[in-house]
Write a protein that holds these residues in place. Structure first.
Motif, PDB file in Angstrom:
ATOM      1  N   LEU A 184       6.535  -8.330   3.908  1.00 48.43           N
ATOM      2  CA  LEU A 184       7.875  -7.858   3.578  1.00 48.43           C
ATOM      3  C   LEU A 184       8.850  -6.661   4.496  1.00 48.43           C
ATOM      4  CD1 LEU A 184       6.743  -6.077   0.202  1.00 48.43           C
ATOM      5  CD2 LEU A 184       8.038  -7.737   0.320  1.00 48.43           C
ATOM      6  N   HIS A 185       9.836  -6.768   4.661  1.00 49.15           N
ATOM      7  CA  HIS A 185      10.669  -6.685   5.777  1.00 49.15           C
ATOM      8  C   HIS A 185      10.706  -5.147   5.639  1.00 49.15           C
ATOM      9  CE1 HIS A 185      11.749 -11.083   6.578  1.00 49.15           C
ATOM     10  NE2 HIS A 185      12.256 -11.176   5.500  1.00 49.15           N
ATOM     11  N   ALA A 218      12.149  -0.976   7.014  1.00 49.03           N
ATOM     12  CA  ALA A 218      12.843  -0.545   7.775  1.00 49.03           C
ATOM     13  C   ALA A 218      12.595  -0.527   9.683  1.00 49.03           C
ATOM     14  CB  ALA A 218      13.306   1.207   7.304  1.00 49.03           C
ATOM     15  N   MET A 247       6.373  -6.349   7.562  1.00 47.48           N
ATOM     16  CA  MET A 247       4.903  -5.420   6.970  1.00 47.48           C
ATOM     17  C   MET A 247       4.675  -6.681   5.858  1.00 47.48           C
ATOM     18  SD  MET A 247       5.496  -1.436   4.165  1.00 47.48           S
ATOM     19  CE  MET A 247       5.728  -2.932   2.262  1.00 47.48           C
ATOM     20  N   ALA A 269       4.268   6.195  -0.967  1.00 41.48           N
ATOM     21  CA  ALA A 269       5.437   6.717  -0.359  1.00 41.48           C
ATOM     22  C   ALA A 269       6.620   6.028  -0.232  1.00 41.48           C
ATOM     23  CB  ALA A 269       5.312   7.614   1.579  1.00 41.48           C
ATOM     24  N   SER A 270       8.155   6.012  -0.029  1.00 37.19           N
ATOM     25  CA  SER A 270       9.414   5.274  -0.258  1.00 37.19           C
ATOM     26  C   SER A 270       8.552   4.489   0.710  1.00 37.19           C
ATOM     27  CB  SER A 270      10.102   6.329   0.170  1.00 37.19           C
ATOM     28  OG  SER A 270      11.269   5.379  -0.571  1.00 37.19           O
ATOM     29  N   GLY A 271       8.808   2.791   0.279  1.00 35.76           N
ATOM     30  CA  GLY A 271       9.102   1.914   0.677  1.00 35.76           C
ATOM     31  C   GLY A 271       7.979   1.477   1.125  1.00 35.76           C
ATOM     32  N   GLY A 319       5.587  -0.888  -1.132  1.00 36.35           N
ATOM     33  CA  GLY A 319       5.821  -1.400  -1.497  1.00 36.35           C
ATOM     34  C   GLY A 319       4.985  -1.567  -2.967  1.00 36.35           C
ATOM     35  N   LYS A 320       5.643  -0.590  -3.608  1.00 37.18           N
ATOM     36  CA  LYS A 320       5.124  -0.371  -5.250  1.00 37.18           C
ATOM     37  C   LYS A 320       5.721  -1.239  -6.324  1.00 37.18           C
ATOM     38  CE  LYS A 320       6.090   4.265  -5.514  1.00 37.18           C
ATOM     39  NZ  LYS A 320       7.179   4.394  -3.438  1.00 37.18           N
ATOM     40  N   THR A 321       7.347  -1.497  -6.175  1.00 42.75           N
ATOM     41  CA  THR A 321       7.844  -1.724  -6.361  1.00 42.75           C
ATOM     42  C   THR A 321       7.526  -3.309  -6.677  1.00 42.75           C
ATOM     43  OG1 THR A 321       9.953  -0.178  -6.878  1.00 42.75           O
ATOM     44  CG2 THR A 321      10.718  -2.364  -7.127  1.00 42.75           C
ATOM     45  N   SER A 322       7.365  -4.127  -5.251  1.00 45.44           N
ATOM     46  CA  SER A 322       6.864  -5.693  -5.270  1.00 45.44           C
ATOM     47  C   SER A 322       5.641  -5.623  -5.539  1.00 45.44           C
ATOM     48  CB  SER A 322       6.805  -5.165  -3.118  1.00 45.44           C
ATOM     49  OG  SER A 322       8.328  -4.887  -1.865  1.00 45.44           O
ATOM     50  N   ARG A 371       7.388  -6.376  -9.240  1.00 42.45           N
ATOM     51  CA  ARG A 371       8.599  -7.347  -9.211  1.00 42.45           C
ATOM     52  C   ARG A 371       7.557  -8.897  -8.956  1.00 42.45           C
ATOM     53  NH1 ARG A 371      12.551  -7.634  -5.069  1.00 42.45           N
ATOM     54  NH2 ARG A 371      13.527  -9.009  -6.854  1.00 42.45           N
ATOM     55  N   LEU A 429       9.294 -11.668  -7.698  1.00 44.34           N
ATOM     56  CA  LEU A 429       9.327 -11.957  -6.177  1.00 44.34           C
ATOM     57  C   LEU A 429       7.964 -12.557  -6.153  1.00 44.34           C
ATOM     58  CD1 LEU A 429      10.241 -10.425  -3.867  1.00 44.34           C
ATOM     59  CD2 LEU A 429       8.882  -8.841  -3.713  1.00 44.34           C
ATOM     60  N   GLU A 438       9.047   3.598 -12.440  1.00 46.51           N
ATOM     61  CA  GLU A 438       9.968   5.144 -12.534  1.00 46.51           C
ATOM     62  C   GLU A 438      10.549   5.133 -13.684  1.00 46.51           C
ATOM     63  OE1 GLU A 438      10.590   7.057  -8.900  1.00 46.51           O
ATOM     64  OE2 GLU A 438      10.334   5.715  -7.332  1.00 46.51           O
ATOM     65  N   HIS A 490       6.165   8.878  -8.805  1.00 53.68           N
ATOM     66  CA  HIS A 490       6.190  10.211  -7.985  1.00 53.68           C
ATOM     67  C   HIS A 490       5.617  11.676  -8.144  1.00 53.68           C
ATOM     68  CE1 HIS A 490       8.971   7.615  -5.732  1.00 53.68           C
ATOM     69  NE2 HIS A 490       7.944   7.579  -4.503  1.00 53.68           N
TER      70      HIS A 490
END
Ligand SMILES: Nc1ncnc2c1ncn2[C@@H]1O[C@H](COP(=O)(O)OP(=O)(O)OP(=O)(O)O)[C@@H](O)[C@H]1O
Length: 286
Positions: free
Chosen positions: A10-11, A13, A17, A36-38, A40-43, A46, A52, A159, A192
């Motif tokens: 994944l890309h 920030a 990753m 934390a944000s980013g 990979g939870k939503t990934s 998906r 995805l 969420e 969260h």
């Protein structure tokens, strides 16, 4: 059993990753995905849903292969037995509540299923209302009912309650738990909100930088061991001079914070407060 092992670059920030998550989920369990944000939870959701595509791995639901890089299997989302609810509802705004459910229903489903679901989420009286005329909580109940019309093997919740106020969240958490049990669902919830996780989940996957850093029961994950520290999850409501105004449970607290740290907090951030507990006096309330 639902088993998966998923790898994908994944890309993030700060560069690439490697997402690499494997897990076995027992039927009818409720898994909380935290991190934390980013992270990979939503990934993860998906990839399970088929939105995805991973680079490598497999997803096996009971005896069905939903994805296998070795065997070149990759079922389309509509072929996977999933229901999903995201924060932004993703409903058709110009359709009525009932039309939104009918649109998603399987032709072979029992005729009264839509009525049954509308009753379950207490929306019978609003069945003829257009989505755009509903409140956030009502929309989220429609989204939940719609996610259930195909009696999914896997319910994915990303969420779903974060835009709602505390009282509504509380009500919908009960509804989700009820639905999870009544439909014998296997549910994955990204949130969260630590209190939400503790209330709903049997197991927590703690995700960091695309991997499961640790997993276990909510108590193991969130409650500090007897090390003299009390951990409380809260939300930043405001910053006033050198103080953070935090909502912890139903109570508001003002906590002095070092100026260098204060700038890293924004309104709406979820925070964990660690309190040193020395000479604690407990009194039983009757
Ligand atoms: N299709 C994609 N291809 C490459 N990278 C992606 C793709 N989708 C997301 N990413 C990146 O993967 C990382 C993880 O994203 P993801 O949405 O899974 O995080 P998250 O843990 O759900 O975060 P949040 O709590 O903020 O929603 C992010 O840095 C994101 O930019």
């Amino acid at each position: 059993m639902i088993s998966f092992s998923l790898q994908k670059k994944l890309h993030a920030a700060n560069g690439n990753m490697l997402f690499d998550i494997s897990h076995n989920i027992k039927p009818c369990s409720f898994i909380g995905i935290y991190g934390a944000s980013g992270a990979g939870k939503t990934s993860l959701l998906r990839m399970l849903a088929g939105f995805l595509e991973p680079e490598k791995g497999f997803i096996k639901v009971q005896e069905n292969n939903w994805y296998s890089s070795n065997r070149k299997i990759n079922l389309a989302p509509q072929k996977r037995s999933i229901g999903f609810v995201f924060q932004d509802y993703a409903l058709f705004p110009n359709m009525t509540v009932k039309e939104n459910l009918l649109f998603a229903i399987d032709k072979a489903s029992p005729k009264n299923l839509v009525e049954e679901l509308l009753a379950l989420v207490e929306l019978e009286q609003l069945h003829n209302r257009k989505i755009q005329t509903l409140s956030g909580g009502q929309k989220q109940r429609v989204a939940l009912a719609r996610a259930l019309v195909r009696k999914p093997d896997l319910l994915l919740l990303d969420e779903p309650l974060s835009a709602l106020d505390e009282e509504l969240r509380d009500k919908l958490q009960s509804l989700i738990l009820n639905v999870h049990k009544q439909f014998n669902l296997t549910t994955l919830l990204v949130s969260h909100d630590i209190a939400e996780m503790i209330r709903l989940a049997d197991e927590i996957l703690f995700i960091k930088d695309g991997v499961v850093e640790k997993s276990g029961s909510p108590v193991e994950m969130f409650a500090a061991h007897n090390n003299g520290t009390l951990q409380l999850g809260g939300i930043v409501i405001d910053k006033i001079n050198d103080e953070l105004c935090l909502l912890i449970g139903r109570d508001l607290f003002r906590i002095k914070v070092d100026a260098t740290k204060l700038i890293s907090f924004e309104k709406g951030d979820s925070v964990m407060v660690n309190l040193e507990t020395k000479d604690v006096k407990l009194k039983k309330l009757v």
